[in-house]
Enzyme design. Structure first.
Site, mmCIF file in Angstrom:
data_model
loop_
_atom_site.group_PDB
_atom_site.id
_atom_site.type_symbol
_atom_site.label_atom_id
_atom_site.label_comp_id
_atom_site.label_asym_id
_atom_site.label_seq_id
_atom_site.Cartn_x
_atom_site.Cartn_y
_atom_site.Cartn_z
ATOM 1 N N GLU A 54 0.819 -1.212 0.000
ATOM 2 C CA GLU A 54 0.000 0.000 0.000
ATOM 3 C C GLU A 54 0.854 1.264 0.000
ATOM 4 O O GLU A 54 0.523 2.227 -0.682
ATOM 5 C CB GLU A 54 -0.936 -0.013 1.216
ATOM 6 N N HIS A 109 -4.888 6.546 0.749
ATOM 7 C CA HIS A 109 -4.703 5.183 1.244
ATOM 8 C C HIS A 109 -5.434 4.204 0.333
ATOM 9 O O HIS A 109 -6.248 4.591 -0.506
ATOM 10 C CB HIS A 109 -5.296 5.032 2.656
ATOM 11 N N GLU A 186 -9.805 6.036 0.838
ATOM 12 C CA GLU A 186 -9.427 4.616 0.768
ATOM 13 C C GLU A 186 -9.770 4.178 -0.655
ATOM 14 O O GLU A 186 -10.926 3.869 -0.970
ATOM 15 C CB GLU A 186 -10.200 3.783 1.792
HETATM 16 ZN ZN ZN Z 1 -3.463 2.908 4.754
#
Ligand code: ZN
Length: 222
Positions: A54, A109, A186
């Site tokens: 990530e 993210h 996200e």
């Molecule tokens: Zn993250």
């Protein structure tokens, strides 16, 4: 796309960092997470099933977003200079974005959830850490990013979290400590094959970054 006036300054916060996992003694240190809460300095983030981390995704997308918005006259601060360091802690990242001349803080993210779930979600603080006026701006910023991701990222809204791609939270240090308009993205579930296909390809990340940049520019031009 119209260029925002006055060369606004934004903070891009690509989550995690490349050496976080090698330094638990640093990233597990307790920090002030806001609202009287203590949390760890940082977490290591997730990865795709094939091992694409990530932190690398967040960093690459942030660089691509920076290039696009800079071409529209936006000035960009980053919370970290590369993808090969440790931290900084979430509270330090938030402080970097709390300069009074920051127009928006955007945390980037991707999630690591059950592989059956897919899609992006956007988080804003469910309370008002910086008061009602800033909270209203954070909401506009969050909506602008949501709309742009839905239109352009190639992903759907999350099938597994929140409601229609919105997931208000009270446990994110970066949002709890934000004194400027802030949102937390996200961008897909790295454990899902379809989302991971976009996240692991340069073309997919460019598409995602173009969507994020479009949302930022729409917010700044409002
Ligand atoms: Zn993250």
């Amino acid at each position: 796309m119209p260029a925002p006036s006055g060369h606004p300054l934004i903070l891009l916060n690509p989550g995690h960092n490349g050496e976080d996992a090698s330094h638990p003694e640093i990233i597990n240190q307790p920090i002030d997470a806001g609202f009287g809460r203590t949390k760890a300095c940082e977490t290591t983030g997730t990865s795709t099933n094939s091992g694409y981390p990530e932190h690398a995704f967040n960093w690459d997308v942030a660089l691509r977003v920076r290039a696009i918005v800079q071409a529209h006259g936006v000035r960009v601060l980053m919370t970290r200079p590369n993808d090969t360091g440790v931290g900084p802690c979430a509270n330090v990242r938030a402080q970097l974005g709390n300069r009074p001349d920051i127009a928006a803080q955007i945390s980037i993210h991707a999630d690591g959830a059950d592989s059956s779930g897919h899609g992006f979600h956007v988080c804003e603080d469910s309370r008002q850490p910086a008061g009602a006026a800033i909270a209203a701006q954070s909401h506009l910023l969050t909506v602008a990013l949501h709309q742009a991701l839905l239109r352009g990222s190639g992903m759907t809204v999350s099938s597994y979290l929140g409601q229609d791609g919105y997931f208000p939270r009270d446990d994110l240090t970066g949002l709890n400590l934000a004194m400027r308009p802030a949102t937390f993205l996200e961008i897909g579930n790295m454990r899902n094959a379809g989302d991971a296909a976009l996240q692991t390809s340069a073309a997919g990340r460019q598409r995602i970054a173009a969507a994020v940049a479009a949302g930022i520019l729409a917010y700044l031009a409002r």
